[in-house]
Motif scaffolding. Structure first.
Motif, PDB file in Angstrom:
ATOM      1  N   LEU A 173     -45.578  19.236   3.232  1.00 35.36           N
ATOM      2  CA  LEU A 173     -44.922  20.515   3.487  1.00 35.36           C
ATOM      3  C   LEU A 173     -44.101  20.999   2.285  1.00 35.36           C
ATOM      4  O   LEU A 173     -43.651  22.141   2.260  1.00 35.36           O
ATOM      5  N   GLY A 174     -43.877  20.109   1.319  1.00 40.55           N
ATOM      6  CA  GLY A 174     -43.093  20.481   0.141  1.00 40.55           C
ATOM      7  C   GLY A 174     -41.612  20.619   0.435  1.00 40.55           C
ATOM      8  O   GLY A 174     -40.923  21.446  -0.186  1.00 40.55           O
ATOM      9  N   VAL A 175     -41.096  19.824   1.379  1.00 41.64           N
ATOM     10  CA  VAL A 175     -39.687  19.904   1.770  1.00 41.64           C
ATOM     11  C   VAL A 175     -39.045  18.520   1.669  1.00 41.64           C
ATOM     12  O   VAL A 175     -39.725  17.516   1.422  1.00 41.64           O
ATOM     13  N   VAL A 176     -37.744  18.470   1.863  1.00 41.65           N
ATOM     14  CA  VAL A 176     -37.029  17.197   1.906  1.00 41.65           C
ATOM     15  C   VAL A 176     -36.246  17.116   3.208  1.00 41.65           C
ATOM     16  O   VAL A 176     -35.833  18.147   3.769  1.00 41.65           O
ATOM     17  N   PRO A 177     -36.030  15.915   3.714  1.00 38.79           N
ATOM     18  CA  PRO A 177     -35.231  15.775   4.937  1.00 38.79           C
ATOM     19  C   PRO A 177     -33.787  16.199   4.691  1.00 38.79           C
ATOM     20  O   PRO A 177     -33.247  15.979   3.613  1.00 38.79           O
ATOM     21  N   ASP A 178     -33.193  16.816   5.687  1.00 39.84           N
ATOM     22  CA  ASP A 178     -31.827  17.318   5.542  1.00 39.84           C
ATOM     23  C   ASP A 178     -30.827  16.191   5.814  1.00 39.84           C
ATOM     24  O   ASP A 178     -30.144  16.165   6.837  1.00 39.84           O
ATOM     25  N   LEU A 179     -30.743  15.278   4.867  1.00 39.68           N
ATOM     26  CA  LEU A 179     -29.842  14.128   4.979  1.00 39.68           C
ATOM     27  C   LEU A 179     -28.381  14.542   4.881  1.00 39.68           C
ATOM     28  O   LEU A 179     -27.496  13.870   5.432  1.00 39.68           O
ATOM     29  N   PHE A 180     -28.124  15.626   4.175  1.00 36.62           N
ATOM     30  CA  PHE A 180     -26.773  15.933   3.737  1.00 36.62           C
ATOM     31  C   PHE A 180     -25.946  16.664   4.797  1.00 36.62           C
ATOM     32  O   PHE A 180     -24.738  16.795   4.651  1.00 36.62           O
ATOM     33  N   SER A 181     -26.601  17.120   5.853  1.00 32.46           N
ATOM     34  CA  SER A 181     -25.872  17.728   6.965  1.00 32.46           C
ATOM     35  C   SER A 181     -25.927  16.838   8.204  1.00 32.46           C
ATOM     36  O   SER A 181     -25.751  17.303   9.329  1.00 32.46           O
ATOM     37  N   LEU A 182     -26.188  15.560   7.969  1.00 36.66           N
ATOM     38  CA  LEU A 182     -26.087  14.549   9.022  1.00 36.66           C
ATOM     39  C   LEU A 182     -24.779  13.799   8.810  1.00 36.66           C
ATOM     40  O   LEU A 182     -24.527  13.266   7.737  1.00 36.66           O
ATOM     41  N   TYR A 183     -23.963  13.755   9.848  1.00 32.89           N
ATOM     42  CA  TYR A 183     -22.627  13.170   9.723  1.00 32.89           C
ATOM     43  C   TYR A 183     -22.554  11.854  10.473  1.00 32.89           C
ATOM     44  O   TYR A 183     -22.916  11.779  11.656  1.00 32.89           O
ATOM     45  N   GLU A 184     -22.102  10.822   9.761  1.00 36.52           N
ATOM     46  CA  GLU A 184     -21.930   9.525  10.425  1.00 36.52           C
ATOM     47  C   GLU A 184     -20.927   9.701  11.563  1.00 36.52           C
ATOM     48  O   GLU A 184     -19.832  10.225  11.362  1.00 36.52           O
ATOM     49  N   TRP A 185     -21.295   9.220  12.742  1.00 37.04           N
ATOM     50  CA  TRP A 185     -20.483   9.479  13.931  1.00 37.04           C
ATOM     51  C   TRP A 185     -19.907   8.198  14.536  1.00 37.04           C
ATOM     52  O   TRP A 185     -18.727   8.117  14.836  1.00 37.04           O
ATOM     53  N   SER A 186     -20.733   7.173  14.716  1.00 33.79           N
ATOM     54  CA  SER A 186     -20.258   5.918  15.310  1.00 33.79           C
ATOM     55  C   SER A 186     -21.322   4.847  15.152  1.00 33.79           C
ATOM     56  O   SER A 186     -22.419   5.107  14.638  1.00 33.79           O
ATOM     57  N   CYS A 187     -20.996   3.647  15.609  1.00 30.97           N
ATOM     58  CA  CYS A 187     -21.955   2.539  15.551  1.00 30.97           C
ATOM     59  C   CYS A 187     -21.744   1.654  16.777  1.00 30.97           C
ATOM     60  O   CYS A 187     -20.630   1.170  17.024  1.00 30.97           O
ATOM     61  N   TRP A 188     -22.795   1.439  17.538  1.00 29.40           N
ATOM     62  CA  TRP A 188     -22.721   0.692  18.796  1.00 29.40           C
ATOM     63  C   TRP A 188     -23.648  -0.529  18.754  1.00 29.40           C
ATOM     64  O   TRP A 188     -24.722  -0.481  18.142  1.00 29.40           O
ATOM     65  N   LEU A 189     -23.230  -1.584  19.426  1.00 26.79           N
ATOM     66  CA  LEU A 189     -24.047  -2.787  19.569  1.00 26.79           C
ATOM     67  C   LEU A 189     -24.129  -3.143  21.049  1.00 26.79           C
ATOM     68  O   LEU A 189     -23.100  -3.235  21.741  1.00 26.79           O
ATOM     69  N   THR A 190     -25.344  -3.355  21.546  1.00 23.90           N
ATOM     70  CA  THR A 190     -25.551  -3.758  22.933  1.00 23.90           C
ATOM     71  C   THR A 190     -24.773  -5.040  23.233  1.00 23.90           C
ATOM     72  O   THR A 190     -24.796  -5.972  22.425  1.00 23.90           O
ATOM     73  N   PRO A 191     -24.076  -5.120  24.367  1.00 25.49           N
ATOM     74  CA  PRO A 191     -23.308  -6.331  24.696  1.00 25.49           C
ATOM     75  C   PRO A 191     -24.185  -7.577  24.781  1.00 25.49           C
ATOM     76  O   PRO A 191     -25.404  -7.496  24.993  1.00 25.49           O
TER      77      PRO A 191
END
Length: 361
Positions: free
Chosen positions: A168-186
């Motif tokens: 498609l000649g495009v790049v993924p929009d990495l730069f408007s993705l904001y780190e939000w949290s990190c979860w681990l299954t108990p």
């Protein structure tokens, strides 16, 4: 090479997608909706649950061939490097173990974007010039492609997510993705555990959705409050991380305010949220980091030995014994109460709505 904790859990990434939406009623507080979907009954993990798009990390997400895509499209190296410059807490999922893989702060974003496309046909991407020109913090959903065909090819393994962008000649929009949290299954789910990086993406309009028939029973756009109310009314079931994150969001009604907050918090890191269970006489209590009952130096692997220690107490009695609270109290699958009486970790939103520590809010 097997990653350090691969024998205990899988790595995965999730994308929390918000989109601006004109309120349907004059008394509607929210000017945005959240995208979620219901898993099919045949899904191997938490079938029929309502979740944000996301899934397991794949080898293609960390492939160095992505650097060729970035270079050919003119993505600035400094811009990619800024994604890796996080000053706060870094759970192990963000650690890059080998020089023959992309930095994890990049590849986990690619994983979240890929899964959102595979499951719901949402492709956050665009030409570099367009992405660079945007300064409002919103992401961009690409529309000019044959979504079902590409979904099928990527699902069947006849094409890769990287090849989609190249063609498609495009790049993924990495730069408007904001780190939000990190979860681990108990640890109680010993055979099916995931460490999951949550990212936030915000759109200026609700895009078309193309659900993948093998994974998606139905999809939903709704406000955080409406989704939580449907969960309490037993019209749908939200897994614990979803109820926590929707509750955090439910206290913010303005999408522009959320974007400003996400941009400001983006490099503050994410403390690993692995709930630890205590059984009480009138329900179950899951404590989180910062709570007085959270085990010191918890290794996230060992079985919790005090699960029944307070079995004769009620939730309220156990709560009264603690000075510092960060917990979720459960009465059945559909009724949760959240407690956090201290400054949230990592400069984040307070799940109870007490956000006085955030001046801009």
């Amino acid at each position: 090479m097997m990653r350090k904790f691969a024998k205990y859990w899988r790595d995965s990434a999730t994308l929390v997608v918000l989109a601006r939406n004109k309120p349907a009623a004059t008394n509607e507080k929210y000017n945005y909706k959240v995208l979620m979907f219901k898993r099919t009954e045949k899904t191997s993990f938490m079938p029929s649950s309502v979740v944000f798009p996301g899934g397991g990390f794949d080898r293609q997400d960390g492939a160095l061939e992505w650097t060729t895509v970035f270079e050919q499209r003119g993505v600035a190296i400094d811009k990619l490097k800024r994604l890796t410059e996080v000053t706060g807490s870094r759970p192990y999922i963000f650690q890059t173990e080998s020089n023959d893989q992309l930095d994890r702060n990049v590849s986990l974003r690619l994983c979240a974007l890929r899964e959102a496309f595979e499951e719901l046909g949402i492709l956050l991407a665009g030409p570099v010039a367009e992405l660079d020109a945007r300064t409002n913090g919103y992401s961009q959903c690409l529309k000019s492609l044959d979504v079902p065909s590409w979904q099928r090819r990527i699902h069947d393994g006849t094409a890769s997510f990287r090849e989609l962008h190249s063609e498609l000649g495009v790049v993924p929009d990495l730069f408007s993705l904001y780190e939000w949290s990190c979860w681990l299954t108990p640890t109680m789910f010993r055979k099916r555990r995931f460490e999951t990086a949550f990212y936030l993406a915000v759109l200026n309009e609700i895009p078309s959705v193309h659900p993948e028939e093998h994974e998606v029973a139905e999809y939903l756009w709704d406000t955080p409050a409406a989704l939580l109310e449907a969960h309490r009314a037993e019209k749908l079931w939200l897994a614990p991380p979803q109820t926590y994150e929707l509750t955090r969001l439910s206290h913010l009604h303005d999408i522009d305010q959320i974007v400003r907050f996400a941009i400001e918090r983006n490099r503050k890191g994410s403390t690993l949220l692995c709930p630890v269970q205590y059984t009480v006489s009138d329900g179950v209590v899951f404590v989180l980091p910062g709570d007085d009952l959270y085990p010191a130096d918890y290794d996230f692997i060992s079985k919790h030995s005090d699960v029944d220690k307070y079995g004769e107490m009620t939730r309220e009695e156990l709560r009264s014994k603690a000075k510092r609270l960060h917990r979720v109290e459960h009465q059945g699958l559909h009724h949760q109460e959240f407690f956090l009486n201290q400054t949230p970790l990592d400069g984040h939103l307070n799940v109870t709505g007490d956000n006085g520590h955030l001046v801009d809010l």
